[in-house]
Design an enzyme around this catalytic site. Structure first.
Site, PDB file in Angstrom:
ATOM      1  N   GLU A  41       0.836  -1.196   0.000  1.00  0.00           N
ATOM      2  CA  GLU A  41       0.000   0.000   0.000  1.00  0.00           C
ATOM      3  C   GLU A  41       0.870   1.245   0.000  1.00  0.00           C
ATOM      4  O   GLU A  41       1.785   1.369   0.816  1.00  0.00           O
ATOM      5  CB  GLU A  41      -0.926   0.039   1.236  1.00  0.00           C
ATOM      6  CG  GLU A  41      -2.189  -0.760   1.041  1.00  0.00           C
ATOM      7  CD  GLU A  41      -3.320  -0.375   2.007  1.00  0.00           C
ATOM      8  OE1 GLU A  41      -3.265   0.705   2.635  1.00  0.00           O
ATOM      9  OE2 GLU A  41      -4.255  -1.181   2.132  1.00  0.00           O
ATOM     10  N   HIS A  72      -4.130   6.817   0.035  1.00  0.00           N
ATOM     11  CA  HIS A  72      -3.466   5.514   0.099  1.00  0.00           C
ATOM     12  C   HIS A  72      -4.059   4.614  -0.961  1.00  0.00           C
ATOM     13  O   HIS A  72      -5.107   4.914  -1.537  1.00  0.00           O
ATOM     14  CB  HIS A  72      -3.548   4.901   1.504  1.00  0.00           C
ATOM     15  CG  HIS A  72      -4.904   4.456   1.946  1.00  0.00           C
ATOM     16  ND1 HIS A  72      -5.896   5.334   2.296  1.00  0.00           N
ATOM     17  CD2 HIS A  72      -5.436   3.223   2.098  1.00  0.00           C
ATOM     18  CE1 HIS A  72      -6.975   4.667   2.664  1.00  0.00           C
ATOM     19  NE2 HIS A  72      -6.740   3.369   2.539  1.00  0.00           N
ATOM     20  N   HIS A  77      -5.303   0.753  -2.430  1.00  0.00           N
ATOM     21  CA  HIS A  77      -6.019  -0.442  -1.988  1.00  0.00           C
ATOM     22  C   HIS A  77      -5.807  -1.559  -2.996  1.00  0.00           C
ATOM     23  O   HIS A  77      -5.866  -1.295  -4.191  1.00  0.00           O
ATOM     24  CB  HIS A  77      -7.525  -0.157  -1.982  1.00  0.00           C
ATOM     25  CG  HIS A  77      -8.059   0.276  -0.673  1.00  0.00           C
ATOM     26  ND1 HIS A  77      -9.407   0.327  -0.423  1.00  0.00           N
ATOM     27  CD2 HIS A  77      -7.450   0.671   0.470  1.00  0.00           C
ATOM     28  CE1 HIS A  77      -9.594   0.746   0.820  1.00  0.00           C
ATOM     29  NE2 HIS A  77      -8.425   0.981   1.372  1.00  0.00           N
ATOM     30  N   ASP A 120     -10.309   1.982   7.648  1.00  0.00           N
ATOM     31  CA  ASP A 120     -10.239   3.375   7.179  1.00  0.00           C
ATOM     32  C   ASP A 120     -11.288   4.228   7.896  1.00  0.00           C
ATOM     33  O   ASP A 120     -10.995   5.330   8.351  1.00  0.00           O
ATOM     34  CB  ASP A 120     -10.501   3.463   5.670  1.00  0.00           C
ATOM     35  CG  ASP A 120      -9.371   2.863   4.853  1.00  0.00           C
ATOM     36  OD1 ASP A 120      -8.245   2.808   5.363  1.00  0.00           O
ATOM     37  OD2 ASP A 120      -9.637   2.454   3.713  1.00  0.00           O
TER      38      ASP A 120
HETATM   39 ZN   LIG Z   1      -7.763   1.731   3.113  1.00  0.00          ZN
END
Ligand SMILES: [Zn+2]
Length: 133
Positions: free
Chosen positions: A24, A82, A84, A94
């Site tokens: 990530e 970010h 995924h 999140d």
């Molecule tokens: Zn996330």
């Protein structure tokens, strides 16, 4: 709420995301809020200290650097981004962190198709429109 993102900043974010994949990627979004508009002035790519493909945590040193730059430039942290490994919508984790950062925009990049989603948690989860300028 609408977020205005310049093409070069979108590229910077996507390039970093692709480089870090399948881990990530994460970053801090600096800019300004004005009424219902958030304008991105700088994408700060940051290190993911978890080095994970399913979780992220921004390196504290990168966080401080971003805050210093925001202060110097008269900007603020308008949000975070970010990537995924799944769809570009917030996970349960999140959402938990979004509640701790109310009124910040969370941009999520899907590693599946590099699509973007943007969300803000004020009183509830809301989608933010992304306009590429
Ligand atoms: Zn996330």
């Amino acid at each position: 709420m609408k977020i205005l993102l310049r093409r070069k900043d979108l590229k910077k974010m996507l390039d970093h995301t692709k480089k870090i994949s399948p881990k990530e990627a994460c970053g801090i979004i600096l800019g300004t809020f004005e009424g219902d508009f958030a304008t991105v002035e700088r994408i700060k790519n940051t290190r993911n200290v978890l080095n994970s493909s399913v979780r992220f945590q921004i390196h504290p040193e990168d966080f401080i650097n971003a805050l210093n730059e925001a202060e110097r430039m008269g900007w603020e942290v308008i949000g975070f981004y970010h990537s995924h490994p799944a769809k570009a919508c917030p996970s349960a984790v999140d959402e938990r962190f979004m509640r701790l950062w109310p009124d910040k925009i969370w941009v999520i990049v899907s590693l599946i198709d590099h699509s973007l989603g943007a969300y803000i948690f004020g009183e509830k989860m809301e989608e933010v429109e992304i306009e590429i300028i």
